[in-house]
Design an enzyme around this catalytic site. Structure first.
Site, PDB file in Angstrom:
ATOM      1  N   HIS A   1      40.164  37.346  49.121  1.00 40.89           N
ATOM      2  CA  HIS A   1      40.816  36.545  48.093  1.00 40.89           C
ATOM      3  C   HIS A   1      41.355  35.217  48.633  1.00 40.89           C
ATOM      4  O   HIS A   1      41.559  34.278  47.868  1.00 40.89           O
ATOM      5  CB  HIS A   1      41.902  37.361  47.411  1.00 40.89           C
ATOM      6  CG  HIS A   1      41.331  38.357  46.436  1.00 40.89           C
ATOM      7  ND1 HIS A   1      40.885  39.585  46.829  1.00 40.89           N
ATOM      8  CD2 HIS A   1      41.065  38.262  45.105  1.00 40.89           C
ATOM      9  CE1 HIS A   1      40.401  40.223  45.773  1.00 40.89           C
ATOM     10  NE2 HIS A   1      40.499  39.454  44.723  1.00 40.89           N
TER      11      HIS A   1
ATOM     12  N   ARG B   1      41.969  38.193  32.380  1.00 38.77           N
ATOM     13  CA  ARG B   1      41.849  39.502  33.022  1.00 38.77           C
ATOM     14  C   ARG B   1      43.248  40.000  33.340  1.00 38.77           C
ATOM     15  O   ARG B   1      44.055  39.282  33.936  1.00 38.77           O
ATOM     16  CB  ARG B   1      41.034  39.398  34.314  1.00 38.77           C
ATOM     17  CG  ARG B   1      40.830  40.749  34.997  1.00 38.77           C
ATOM     18  CD  ARG B   1      39.992  40.622  36.251  1.00 38.77           C
ATOM     19  NE  ARG B   1      40.674  39.910  37.319  1.00 38.77           N
ATOM     20  CZ  ARG B   1      40.112  39.574  38.487  1.00 38.77           C
ATOM     21  NH1 ARG B   1      38.841  39.883  38.696  1.00 38.77           N
ATOM     22  NH2 ARG B   1      40.791  38.933  39.406  1.00 38.77           N
TER      23      ARG B   1
ATOM     24  N   ASN C   1      31.153  40.749  42.643  1.00 40.31           N
ATOM     25  CA  ASN C   1      31.759  40.930  43.965  1.00 40.31           C
ATOM     26  C   ASN C   1      32.094  42.394  44.210  1.00 40.31           C
ATOM     27  O   ASN C   1      31.719  42.979  45.226  1.00 40.31           O
ATOM     28  CB  ASN C   1      33.029  40.086  44.101  1.00 40.31           C
ATOM     29  CG  ASN C   1      32.768  38.609  43.957  1.00 40.31           C
ATOM     30  OD1 ASN C   1      31.624  38.187  43.894  1.00 40.31           O
ATOM     31  ND2 ASN C   1      33.819  37.816  43.901  1.00 40.31           N
ATOM     32  N   ASP C   2      32.840  42.992  43.276  1.00 36.26           N
ATOM     33  CA  ASP C   2      33.221  44.392  43.453  1.00 36.26           C
ATOM     34  C   ASP C   2      32.059  45.339  43.187  1.00 36.26           C
ATOM     35  O   ASP C   2      31.938  46.385  43.831  1.00 36.26           O
ATOM     36  CB  ASP C   2      34.404  44.739  42.544  1.00 36.26           C
ATOM     37  CG  ASP C   2      35.736  44.479  43.228  1.00 36.26           C
ATOM     38  OD1 ASP C   2      35.791  44.583  44.461  1.00 36.26           O
ATOM     39  OD2 ASP C   2      36.719  44.169  42.532  1.00 36.26           O
TER      40      ASP C   2
ATOM     41  N   ARG D   1      34.408  44.453  51.021  1.00 33.59           N
ATOM     42  CA  ARG D   1      34.137  43.017  51.027  1.00 33.59           C
ATOM     43  C   ARG D   1      35.136  42.233  51.853  1.00 33.59           C
ATOM     44  O   ARG D   1      34.919  41.061  52.157  1.00 33.59           O
ATOM     45  CB  ARG D   1      34.113  42.480  49.599  1.00 33.59           C
ATOM     46  CG  ARG D   1      35.451  42.499  48.883  1.00 33.59           C
ATOM     47  CD  ARG D   1      35.279  41.962  47.484  1.00 33.59           C
ATOM     48  NE  ARG D   1      36.553  41.728  46.835  1.00 33.59           N
ATOM     49  CZ  ARG D   1      36.694  41.096  45.692  1.00 33.59           C
ATOM     50  NH1 ARG D   1      35.641  40.630  45.074  1.00 33.59           N
ATOM     51  NH2 ARG D   1      37.887  40.922  45.172  1.00 33.59           N
TER      52      ARG D   1
ATOM     53  N   CYS E   1      30.687  37.083  35.938  1.00 28.31           N
ATOM     54  CA  CYS E   1      31.764  36.210  36.413  1.00 28.31           C
ATOM     55  C   CYS E   1      32.009  36.350  37.910  1.00 28.31           C
ATOM     56  O   CYS E   1      33.045  35.939  38.414  1.00 28.31           O
ATOM     57  CB  CYS E   1      33.059  36.488  35.652  1.00 28.31           C
ATOM     58  SG  CYS E   1      33.642  38.187  35.776  1.00 28.31           S
TER      59      CYS E   1
END
Length: 752
Positions: free
Chosen positions: A366, A509, A631-632, A642, A679
């Site tokens: 992040h 979100r 990503n996840d 990750r 996204c």
């Protein structure tokens, strides 16, 4: 004659003498000669010698009292040679009663050291590098006491900083590696695209040379004790409240034990009594830990040494009484750090950081996401970069080639400026198509939106040419505050986002914390594997009051406008039902009180858990829309954390398993009439975006900097031809089909 060890006032007297000598106008060699004479005299040593490191790695005798003066600048030890080489290798003191009997002893006849048996050598450490060795010797075979070793370490610490800050311009000194000064090129991994040149700012800055020594020892001892008390209280508070500052409570327990370590505390106290400031004493411990870390091979030991360094950094911040965000920075600061937490980058003054270099991390961390959101070029996985730069060094951050150029030559700077100009020209071209719709050559209109999480993202929305915000990460507001944001604060942020976006849609979100995003005020509990633990919607459902507060703020902020809310990491249909029920409960709460509700409320789910791939028929009819977090999804599909640099980039998103999974989701959404968008980071890279569009996706949400390049690609795309030719790629048996996708893109003449 044995070494006597210094009295409490002895080190301070000697340190003052060394400082005065090094600051004098005498020739450089004369200053070093006087320093070793002073050390030998006050330590009652028969020999005192100073070795400094050449750029070649050789350790050269630069000054001596007691050995043959003709050996100065003539005696050079190869890397690892002799007892001096052993001190360098260990990065810690070495005391021997009978040096010639040691297997590493290297006899150099030109030095005339035959009669000397007792040997004490301490490294001159700067950052994590050993840049020299200070040696005292005596004829008599004897064992040096702990306080004698401590005294010489204190002298070495001050000496190295004074040598580094002294202008040594004569021929003998021009190749000395007191501090890195030659151009270097380091290869790493691209975390955020872009180019930047600026001055190094260390995330954990060194102690200023003016604060190395203390004149009032009792006062300095009091400052150290107070700092240690505050450190313990800080850790106790986090442990008592369960407020994790790291991945588990084991880190805090380790910190607490280290903070009470008699050996660590004693070394700090003795350093202060010897004349160092509290900051210098802590910095010496930090430097020693860093040097040992560089030499360590065992992963567990490396982690413990990380803990030691982090503890020292925390104590230094306490002593300084400041936070990173309060530091004065140059306008073109390049931040250099081992790693950064998700909120660390946001603590620095906005607009001052133009580049970022990290020793660790991963492109999906992040911290990297924040760098991309702020359009800050970032290169990570640069081994040893902190110890290869000094504050103020000029460096180039090349986010295109994943390189860092340290202290670049003028010709390289000139070439780099040309690349920056070319990049600006490309940006100007992208600006020309900013307001054009994203329509393919065969007339298919696609929707490009941005991922956001900061006010600056929303304020720059119009400049990107995006049609809206496909993902607003609400957790950033929670991560940059010391306490839980209240209803009014959350409402104000969401209202500002909607007001700024205007007619453009925004998808919020809900709070996605856990794993590497830890809130200091939230008791998340200990988890052995937080990436698979209580995070995202799981935390919200376990703490419905927290989620309902956020939903109430969103409904209140929307008041009469459209509101789009989606829940992260939905792994089962039941989780989505429970989350949606909380939305309805908040709507009923607002109705009973006559509060305005959104004119249109749409509730969606993020598909990030592979389990949903086999339950889309049950999920999709209950949703208003879905978004795919690649990503996840990729992290869980390949069982590759990750945030773990050893596995994060092991798997390619352009792989048949992930592409086929995405194709299955797109097909199910098309058949059920459910709007779907992507996204994840894939959506912001032209080649990966091409693959997504060829799979049938028509809505992409990308980092702001990715919108222009992806739109340029879309404008050059014949979609019907691309879909026809892309199908066979999905049947490949290769682990990655990147080469095939690139070949197809060239065949279609795409503007990548």
């Amino acid at each position: 004659m044995p070494v006597s060890g210094l009295t409490a006032s002895g080190p301070r007297s000697l340190l003052r003498q060394i400082r005065e000598v090094m600051a004098s106008d005498a020739p450089a060699q004369g200053r070093l000669d006087e320093v070793v004479r002073s050390i030998a005299r006050l330590m009652v040593a028969e020999v005192c010698s100073l070795y400094l490191r050449r750029a070649s790695g050789e350790m050269e005798l630069f000054a001596t009292q007691g050995l043959n003066p003709e050996a100065v600048h003539n005696t050079r030890l190869a890397p690892g040679e002799g007892l001096v080489g052993e001190v360098v290798r260990r990065a810690e003191p070495m005391a021997l009663a009978d040096a010639p009997s040691h297997p590493s002893f290297s006899y150099r006849p030109e030095t005339g050291e035959d009669p000397y048996h007792a040997f004490l050598g301490v490294p001159l450490l700067r950052g994590g590098r050993t840049i020299g060795v200070l040696v005292v010797q005596n004829r008599t075979a004897r064992t040096y006491a702990e306080d004698e070793i401590e005294d010489l370490q204190t002298i070495a610490m001050v000496l190295v900083e004074l040598v580094a800050g002294t202008e040594l311009t004569v021929e003998e000194f021009k190749d000395v590696e007191v501090a890195p000064h030659r151009p270097e090129r380091l290869k790493g991994h691209r975390f955020a695209d872009g180019l930047a040149v600026g001055q190094v700012v260390l995330h954990e800055p060194p102690v200023a040379s003016g604060r190395l020594m203390a004149d009032d020892t009792p006062s300095e001892e009091g400052r150290l004790r107070e700092g240690l008390d505050r450190l313990r209280a800080q850790i106790d508070d986090m442990m008592a409240g369960g407020h994790l500052a790291g991945p588990s409570t084991e880190v805090l327990e380790s910190y607490r034990m280290l903070a009470d370590s008699p050996g660590w505390i004693r070394s700090l106290e003795e350093a202060v009594r010897g004349g160092l400031s509290a900051e210098a004493a802590v910095d010496r411990a930090r430097t020693q830990h860093r040097a040992r870390f560089a030499a360590a091979r065992d992963p567990y030991l490396k982690e413990r040494l990380h803990d030691l360094e982090d503890l020292a950094n925390r104590l230094l911040r306490i002593l300084a009484g400041e936070q990173p965000g309060q530091r004065e920075l140059p306008e073109n600061a390049i931040l250099v750090a081992r790693n950064l937490g998700p909120a660390d980058l946001l603590e620095y003054p906005r607009g001052r950081i133009c580049g970022l270099l990290l020793e660790e991390g991963s492109p999906a961390s992040h911290a990297a996401l924040v760098a991309r959101a702020l359009d800050i070029p970032c290169v990570g996985r640069l081994t040893g970069v902190r110890d290869r730069v000094s504050e103020g060094d000029v460096v180039i951050v090349d986010g295109e080639s994943a390189e860092a150029h340290l202290r670049p030559r003028p010709d390289l700077l000139e070439a780099f400026e040309a690349r920056v100009a070319a990049r600006e020209a490309r940006r100007a071209l992208l600006a020309q198509i900013r307001d054009e719709p994203a329509v393919t050559l065969d007339g298919v209109r696609l929707s490009l939106q941005i991922n956001a999480g900061l006010s600056t993202d929303i304020e720059a929305l119009a400049d990107t040419g995006a049609e809206g915000v496909g993902l607003f990460r609400t957790e950033f507001q929670f991560m940059v505050q010391d306490t839980l944001p209240g209803l009014d604060a959350q409402t104000a942020l969401y209202r500002h986002v909607l007001d700024t976006a205007g007619a453009r849609p925004v998808t919020f979100r809900t709070l996605d914390v856990g794993a590497d995003k830890v809130l200091p005020y939230l008791d998340a509990g200990r988890e052995d594997n937080p990436a698979l633990g209580r995070r995202a919607i799981r935390l919200g459902l376990d703490r419905p009051a927290l989620l309902r507060l956020q939903l109430r703020a969103l409904l209140r902020a929307a008041g009469g406008r459209e509101l789009r809310v989606m829940f992260p990491l939905i792994a089962s249909v039941d989780e989505y039902r429970r989350a949606r029920a909380l939305v309805e409960a908040e709507c009923q709460w607002a109705r009973r009180r006559g509060r305005a509700l959104p004119a249109l409320l749409r509730v969606g789910a993020m598909i990030e858990a592979p389990a949903l791939l086999w339950h889309l028929d049950a999920l999709l009819p209950q949703t208003d829309f879905v978004s795919i977090g690649t990503n996840d999804l990729m992290q869980y599909m390949f069982a590759a954390d990750r945030t773990n640099p050893t596995v994060a980039d092991r798997y390619d998103p352009l792989s048949p398993p992930l592409l086929n999974a995405l194709a299955a989701i797109q097909k199910a959404c098309a058949e059920s009439g459910t709007p779907v968008s992507v996204c994840g980071e894939m959506a912001g890279r032209p080649l990966e975006a091409f693959a997504l569009i060829a799979l049938g996706f028509q809505r992409l949400s990308a980092p702001p900097s990715g919108v222009g390049p992806v739109k340029r690609m879309i404008l050059s795309l014949d979609l019907s031809q691309a879909r026809r030719l892309f199908g066979p790629i999905l049947t490949s048996s290769s682990g990655s089909v990147r080469d095939q996708v690139e070949a197809l893109a060239r065949k279609l003449n795409l503007a990548l």
